[in-house]
Design a protein around this motif. Structure first.
Motif, PDB file in Angstrom:
ATOM      1  N   GLY A   1     -61.800  67.399 -24.186  1.00 15.17           N
ATOM      2  CA  GLY A   1     -61.062  68.198 -23.423  1.00 15.17           C
ATOM      3  C   GLY A   1     -59.526  67.721 -23.249  1.00 15.17           C
ATOM      4  O   GLY A   1     -59.500  66.569 -23.511  1.00 15.17           O
TER       5      GLY A   1
ATOM      6  N   PRO B   1     -58.409  71.544 -19.082  1.00 15.27           N
ATOM      7  CA  PRO B   1     -59.706  71.404 -18.722  1.00 15.27           C
ATOM      8  C   PRO B   1     -60.082  70.362 -17.763  1.00 15.27           C
ATOM      9  O   PRO B   1     -60.785  70.220 -16.701  1.00 15.27           O
TER      10      PRO B   1
ATOM     11  N   ASP C   1     -59.209  71.884 -14.464  1.00 12.85           N
ATOM     12  CA  ASP C   1     -59.980  72.876 -14.061  1.00 12.85           C
ATOM     13  C   ASP C   1     -61.468  72.486 -13.925  1.00 12.85           C
ATOM     14  O   ASP C   1     -62.271  73.372 -13.331  1.00 12.85           O
TER      15      ASP C   1
ATOM     16  N   THR D   1     -63.339  71.828 -16.460  1.00 13.46           N
ATOM     17  CA  THR D   1     -64.085  72.092 -17.572  1.00 13.46           C
ATOM     18  C   THR D   1     -64.325  71.155 -18.602  1.00 13.46           C
ATOM     19  O   THR D   1     -64.558  71.471 -19.812  1.00 13.46           O
TER      20      THR D   1
ATOM     21  N   GLY E   1     -66.799  68.343 -15.235  1.00 13.54           N
ATOM     22  CA  GLY E   1     -67.317  69.267 -16.010  1.00 13.54           C
ATOM     23  C   GLY E   1     -68.938  69.167 -16.548  1.00 13.54           C
ATOM     24  O   GLY E   1     -69.344  68.422 -15.502  1.00 13.54           O
TER      25      GLY E   1
END
Length: 394
Positions: free
Chosen positions: A103, A107, A110, A112, A135
């Protein structure tokens, strides 16, 4: 990547202390004056840095502050060999988990990312709650497997992006609409990757999410060491290295698209073994040509039956060698007056005048750049000299 990841830890309620090689503030986290101070009270230490050297330098600087019973989570992309070196830097009683991520900056902010965690099961379990802040955690196996998995993934992922960039350059050369080509690619298994490139195709490279220079580093690590016989990844690595050297290292990886378009077709590298000279033993080629440069392997006085010619006779061996060189040059439309550099290995420097007399008969006029050295022996008893050269060709 490190700053938004630290921000995620703060938001999750963790007590966070940060140190960055370029001073940077993370809201809600304390800033330490040194790596040693940053880790002094930490149960879990996370490193996210650019390359193996940076990780080793920072871990070495942090060493006095690392406490027995703590754990180091190495999340950079550095490969399994560097992970082993980092393991050797840690004080006894400090656990190590290698957990690089898939990522980019978005990400990371976030939460993720995909975290590839390698290490002893107990060590991974201990840090899993922290890793889950970033994540999805995928356990890859024992120590070093997280780092190895990351390189294997990047070899595929980055090579595919370079391949797509060159496909788009090909489309432009043929006069095709590149956006239309992306539409076609989007309906194939390459769809998600093609869509990732669409903004760069339609409006040019955007903000840096994954720096081209880091992608070049990742492929360099992924094409070194055991299991590295990967010609496609190596070609993509070299293309990215060229783009980085052209000043694009800090740009987003999608900058490889206009670079590929501007670069045009790559000159092929050709291995040459003219029939006019005795065959090699199969472990080398007599010459390699790249563009207008010809690199000729060291030539010695061995005939077609692999026997030494003129044993003990420097003049005869020198004539044989120079004739072989002449034939190889002629095979590519070159000659001795196009030689750029000549390198000679002699087993007895006292024989230099005899060799020099032969060489001057073949290489006349202004001499090329030259290196001559004495060596204790050559690869076959009875050989007195070996001569290699670089020449320009039309």
């Amino acid at each position: 990547m490190g700053a938004p990841m630290a921000g995620r830890l703060v938001a999750a309620g963790h007590d966070v202390t940060v140190w960055n090689r370029t001073p940077k503030q993370v809201p809600g986290a304390r800033s330490a004056p040194s790596p040693e101070a940053a880790v002094a009270e930490a149960d879990i230490v996370v490193t996210m840095l650019s390359d193996p050297r940076a990780v080793e330098d920072v871990v070495g600087a942090a060493w006095p502050g690392l406490r027995p019973g703590s754990a180091l989570v190495e999340m950079s992309t550095i490969g399994p060999d560097a992970v082993r070196r980092v393991r050797g830097l840690l004080p006894e009683g400090v656990a190590l988990v290698d957990a690089p991520v898939l990522g980019s900056v978005g990400p990371a902010a976030d939460g993720t990312l995909t975290v590839l965690a390698g290490g002893a099961p107990g060590d991974v379990a201990r840090v899993r709650e922290v890793l889950s802040v970033f994540g999805t955690v995928r356990e890859t196996g024992g120590p070093g497997t997280g780092a190895a998995t990351k390189l294997a993934v990047m070899n595929v992922f980055v090579s595919a992006q370079v391949g797509l960039a060159e496909g788009l350059a090909y489309a432009r050369a043929l006069g095709l609409d590149r956006s239309a080509l992306v539409d076609v690619l989007s309906a194939t298994p390459l769809g998600p990757l093609a869509e990732r490139l669409r903004p760069a195709v339609e409006s040019g490279p955007s903000e840096t999410r994954y720096a081209l220079g880091l992608a070049a580093k990742d492929l360099r690590l992924g094409t070194e060491g055991p299991g590295s016989a990967q010609s496609v990844a190596a070609a993509a690595r070299d293309r990215l290295a060229e783009a980085a050297a052209a000043g694009l290292a800090d740009r987003d990886l999608t900058a490889i698209i206009p670079f590929a378009e501007a670069a045009g077709p790559r000159e092929p590298v050709r291995r040459l073994n003219p029939a006019s000279v005795p065959a090699t033993n199969g472990y080398y080629s007599h010459a390699t040509r790249a563009g207008d440069l010809l690199f000729v392997s060291g030539q010695v006085a061995l005939d077609e039956d692999d026997r030494v010619v003129g044993e003990g006779d420097m003049t005869r061996q020198a004539e044989f060698v120079m004739e072989n060189l002449r034939r190889i040059l002629a095979d590519q439309g070159s000659s001795f007056d196009r030689v750029l550099h000549i390198r000679t290995f002699l087993t007895d420097m006292d024989l230099l005048p005899q060799y020099g007399a032969v060489r001057r008969r073949h290489i006349t006029g202004e001499p090329p750049a030259s290196t001559t050295v004495e060596v204790p022996r050559l690869f076959r008893p009875g050989l007195l000299l070996e001569v290699e050269l670089v020449a320009a060709v039309s």
